[in-house]
Design a protein around this motif. Sequence first.
Motif, PDB file in Angstrom:
ATOM      1  N   ILE A 140       0.859  -1.179   0.000  1.00 21.13           N
ATOM      2  CA  ILE A 140       0.000   0.000   0.000  1.00 21.13           C
ATOM      3  C   ILE A 140       0.897   1.232   0.000  1.00 21.13           C
ATOM      4  O   ILE A 140       1.719   1.417   0.901  1.00 21.13           O
ATOM      5  CB  ILE A 140      -0.931   0.019   1.227  1.00 21.13           C
ATOM      6  N   SER A 141       0.766   2.044  -1.042  1.00 23.03           N
ATOM      7  CA  SER A 141       1.588   3.251  -1.163  1.00 23.03           C
ATOM      8  C   SER A 141       0.687   4.461  -1.327  1.00 23.03           C
ATOM      9  O   SER A 141      -0.469   4.350  -1.747  1.00 23.03           O
ATOM     10  CB  SER A 141       2.548   3.123  -2.356  1.00 23.03           C
ATOM     11  N   LYS A 142       1.254   5.638  -1.016  1.00 21.60           N
ATOM     12  CA  LYS A 142       0.488   6.887  -1.101  1.00 21.60           C
ATOM     13  C   LYS A 142       1.239   7.898  -1.950  1.00 21.60           C
ATOM     14  O   LYS A 142       2.277   8.428  -1.529  1.00 21.60           O
ATOM     15  CB  LYS A 142       0.245   7.457   0.296  1.00 21.60           C
ATOM     16  N   GLY A 143       0.729   8.140  -3.139  1.00 23.11           N
ATOM     17  CA  GLY A 143       1.283   9.168  -4.003  1.00 23.11           C
ATOM     18  C   GLY A 143       2.764   9.002  -4.259  1.00 23.11           C
ATOM     19  O   GLY A 143       3.247   7.910  -4.577  1.00 23.11           O
ATOM     20  N   GLN A 144       3.524  10.100  -4.091  1.00 18.31           N
ATOM     21  CA  GLN A 144       4.956  10.104  -4.361  1.00 18.31           C
ATOM     22  C   GLN A 144       5.790   9.676  -3.152  1.00 18.31           C
ATOM     23  O   GLN A 144       7.013   9.718  -3.202  1.00 18.31           O
ATOM     24  CB  GLN A 144       5.384  11.520  -4.803  1.00 18.31           C
ATOM     25  N   ASP A 145       5.120   9.280  -2.089  1.00 14.94           N
ATOM     26  CA  ASP A 145       5.837   8.848  -0.897  1.00 14.94           C
ATOM     27  C   ASP A 145       6.675   7.620  -1.228  1.00 14.94           C
ATOM     28  O   ASP A 145       6.202   6.686  -1.859  1.00 14.94           O
ATOM     29  CB  ASP A 145       4.833   8.512   0.217  1.00 14.94           C
ATOM     30  N   HIS A 146       7.925   7.608  -0.790  1.00 16.13           N
ATOM     31  CA  HIS A 146       8.826   6.503  -1.087  1.00 16.13           C
ATOM     32  C   HIS A 146       8.589   5.298  -0.172  1.00 16.13           C
ATOM     33  O   HIS A 146       9.152   4.224  -0.400  1.00 16.13           O
ATOM     34  CB  HIS A 146      10.291   6.948  -0.971  1.00 16.13           C
ATOM     35  N   TYR A 147       7.796   5.493   0.860  1.00 16.32           N
ATOM     36  CA  TYR A 147       7.529   4.390   1.781  1.00 16.32           C
ATOM     37  C   TYR A 147       6.310   3.596   1.335  1.00 16.32           C
ATOM     38  O   TYR A 147       5.363   4.145   0.765  1.00 16.32           O
ATOM     39  CB  TYR A 147       7.285   4.916   3.206  1.00 16.32           C
ATOM     40  N   GLU A 148       6.338   2.304   1.620  1.00 10.49           N
ATOM     41  CA  GLU A 148       5.194   1.434   1.376  1.00 10.49           C
ATOM     42  C   GLU A 148       4.909   0.621   2.634  1.00 10.49           C
ATOM     43  O   GLU A 148       5.827   0.113   3.280  1.00 10.49           O
ATOM     44  CB  GLU A 148       5.458   0.468   0.210  1.00 10.49           C
ATOM     45  N   LEU A 149       3.646   0.516   2.969  1.00 15.66           N
ATOM     46  CA  LEU A 149       3.223  -0.345   4.062  1.00 15.66           C
ATOM     47  C   LEU A 149       2.915  -1.705   3.450  1.00 15.66           C
ATOM     48  O   LEU A 149       2.113  -1.809   2.522  1.00 15.66           O
ATOM     49  CB  LEU A 149       1.979   0.228   4.747  1.00 15.66           C
ATOM     50  N   GLU A 150       3.573  -2.733   3.945  1.00 14.95           N
ATOM     51  CA  GLU A 150       3.424  -4.070   3.364  1.00 14.95           C
ATOM     52  C   GLU A 150       2.873  -5.054   4.394  1.00 14.95           C
ATOM     53  O   GLU A 150       3.272  -5.039   5.560  1.00 14.95           O
ATOM     54  CB  GLU A 150       4.751  -4.583   2.815  1.00 14.95           C
ATOM     55  N   PHE A 151       1.979  -5.894   3.892  1.00 11.27           N
ATOM     56  CA  PHE A 151       1.392  -6.963   4.702  1.00 11.27           C
ATOM     57  C   PHE A 151       1.740  -8.294   4.054  1.00 11.27           C
ATOM     58  O   PHE A 151       1.446  -8.502   2.871  1.00 11.27           O
ATOM     59  CB  PHE A 151      -0.129  -6.834   4.753  1.00 11.27           C
ATOM     60  N   LEU A 152       2.354  -9.177   4.805  1.00  9.61           N
ATOM     61  CA  LEU A 152       2.548 -10.549   4.343  1.00  9.61           C
ATOM     62  C   LEU A 152       1.404 -11.379   4.911  1.00  9.61           C
ATOM     63  O   LEU A 152       1.217 -11.433   6.132  1.00  9.61           O
ATOM     64  CB  LEU A 152       3.887 -11.108   4.815  1.00  9.61           C
ATOM     65  N   CYS A 153       0.613 -12.000   4.029  1.00 11.78           N
ATOM     66  CA  CYS A 153      -0.618 -12.676   4.455  1.00 11.78           C
ATOM     67  C   CYS A 153      -0.664 -14.119   3.974  1.00 11.78           C
ATOM     68  O   CYS A 153      -0.002 -14.492   2.995  1.00 11.78           O
ATOM     69  CB  CYS A 153      -1.849 -11.936   3.916  1.00 11.78           C
ATOM     70  N   SER A 154      -1.484 -14.898   4.632  1.00 16.82           N
ATOM     71  CA  SER A 154      -1.790 -16.268   4.233  1.00 16.82           C
ATOM     72  C   SER A 154      -3.252 -16.343   3.831  1.00 16.82           C
ATOM     73  O   SER A 154      -4.132 -15.910   4.578  1.00 16.82           O
ATOM     74  CB  SER A 154      -1.538 -17.244   5.396  1.00 16.82           C
ATOM     75  N   ALA A 155      -3.499 -16.888   2.643  1.00 10.66           N
ATOM     76  CA  ALA A 155      -4.870 -17.087   2.175  1.00 10.66           C
ATOM     77  C   ALA A 155      -5.204 -18.564   2.272  1.00 10.66           C
ATOM     78  O   ALA A 155      -4.600 -19.392   1.582  1.00 10.66           O
ATOM     79  CB  ALA A 155      -5.022 -16.598   0.739  1.00 10.66           C
ATOM     80  N   TRP A 156      -6.137 -18.898   3.137  1.00 13.19           N
ATOM     81  CA  TRP A 156      -6.648 -20.258   3.273  1.00 13.19           C
ATOM     82  C   TRP A 156      -7.949 -20.364   2.476  1.00 13.19           C
ATOM     83  O   TRP A 156      -8.451 -19.352   1.979  1.00 13.19           O
ATOM     84  CB  TRP A 156      -6.848 -20.589   4.749  1.00 13.19           C
ATOM     85  N   PRO A 157      -8.524 -21.544   2.324  1.00 11.84           N
ATOM     86  CA  PRO A 157      -9.711 -21.688   1.467  1.00 11.84           C
ATOM     87  C   PRO A 157     -10.855 -20.729   1.769  1.00 11.84           C
ATOM     88  O   PRO A 157     -11.583 -20.329   0.860  1.00 11.84           O
ATOM     89  CB  PRO A 157     -10.124 -23.147   1.688  1.00 11.84           C
ATOM     90  N   ASP A 158     -11.034 -20.350   3.032  1.00 15.37           N
ATOM     91  CA  ASP A 158     -12.165 -19.482   3.370  1.00 15.37           C
ATOM     92  C   ASP A 158     -11.790 -18.364   4.338  1.00 15.37           C
ATOM     93  O   ASP A 158     -12.660 -17.738   4.933  1.00 15.37           O
ATOM     94  CB  ASP A 158     -13.312 -20.302   3.961  1.00 15.37           C
ATOM     95  N   SER A 159     -10.496 -18.096   4.488  1.00 20.00           N
ATOM     96  CA  SER A 159     -10.101 -17.044   5.421  1.00 20.00           C
ATOM     97  C   SER A 159      -8.729 -16.480   5.050  1.00 20.00           C
ATOM     98  O   SER A 159      -7.930 -17.146   4.389  1.00 20.00           O
ATOM     99  CB  SER A 159     -10.061 -17.570   6.862  1.00 20.00           C
ATOM    100  N   LEU A 160      -8.486 -15.243   5.502  1.00 19.95           N
ATOM    101  CA  LEU A 160      -7.210 -14.584   5.257  1.00 19.95           C
ATOM    102  C   LEU A 160      -6.572 -14.227   6.597  1.00 19.95           C
ATOM    103  O   LEU A 160      -7.250 -13.707   7.485  1.00 19.95           O
ATOM    104  CB  LEU A 160      -7.405 -13.328   4.409  1.00 19.95           C
TER     105      LEU A 160
END
Length: 236
Positions: A140-160
Amino acid sequence: MGRFIRTAQRILLCNSSRTLLHGGVRSPAIASTSFVQSRSYASEVISKSPFEANILRILRNEIQYQSEYAPPHQPAAKFNSFTVQDRPGEQYITMRGKYGDNEDIKIDVTMFDGCAYVPKPGEDSTGEDVHLHISLLVDISKGQDHYELEFLCSAWPDSLEIQKVYFLRHQKMMARPYMGPNFRDLNVKLQKTLREYLEARGVNDELSVFLHEYMKNKDRIELIQWLSTVKSFVEK
């Protein structure tokens, strides 16, 4: 993306997932077509060694079986507010979306990269079910901001599930940046707030369900293409 794949590979791999995806016992109908098919290629066999001819016969039978057992369909190009960019021949896809006026969302998604064994539901049930796993990296980034907020996630058959949350500065990458604590070690209220933050941007359980269906189809497409490529190479 390489870092993302290496992180995802730390999850327990499950060889049985390939069997689950690619079908079980061949039916007599498929077996019978193999005989007819082998005769149709009799003239070609003459120009090949017995070993090559046998490989080609097996490959053609397998391609036909995989195509008829559960024919793949055209991959979806959109899911809710996200566009979906398939990457033929690669083990991941990219999704892109926006939130508000200045947020860009990019999601890199692996194919099935692991599994978990869970007890079958019901008091009288015995044995275990296999739940396949997909890894997501949400930027997730905002405009020209050099920073990004990152989420490492697991996707299971019916849940995240969220595994990690961290900031990255792509203009100045550190050799070993601090990746934050494990998500489950955070304050419970903070965990809930971060889940709601992602859900508001469409990264939720519904996305997990979509990705599992998408990857089942992609897995079959890639398998058939791989078989066809091997066949073309042997035919040369």
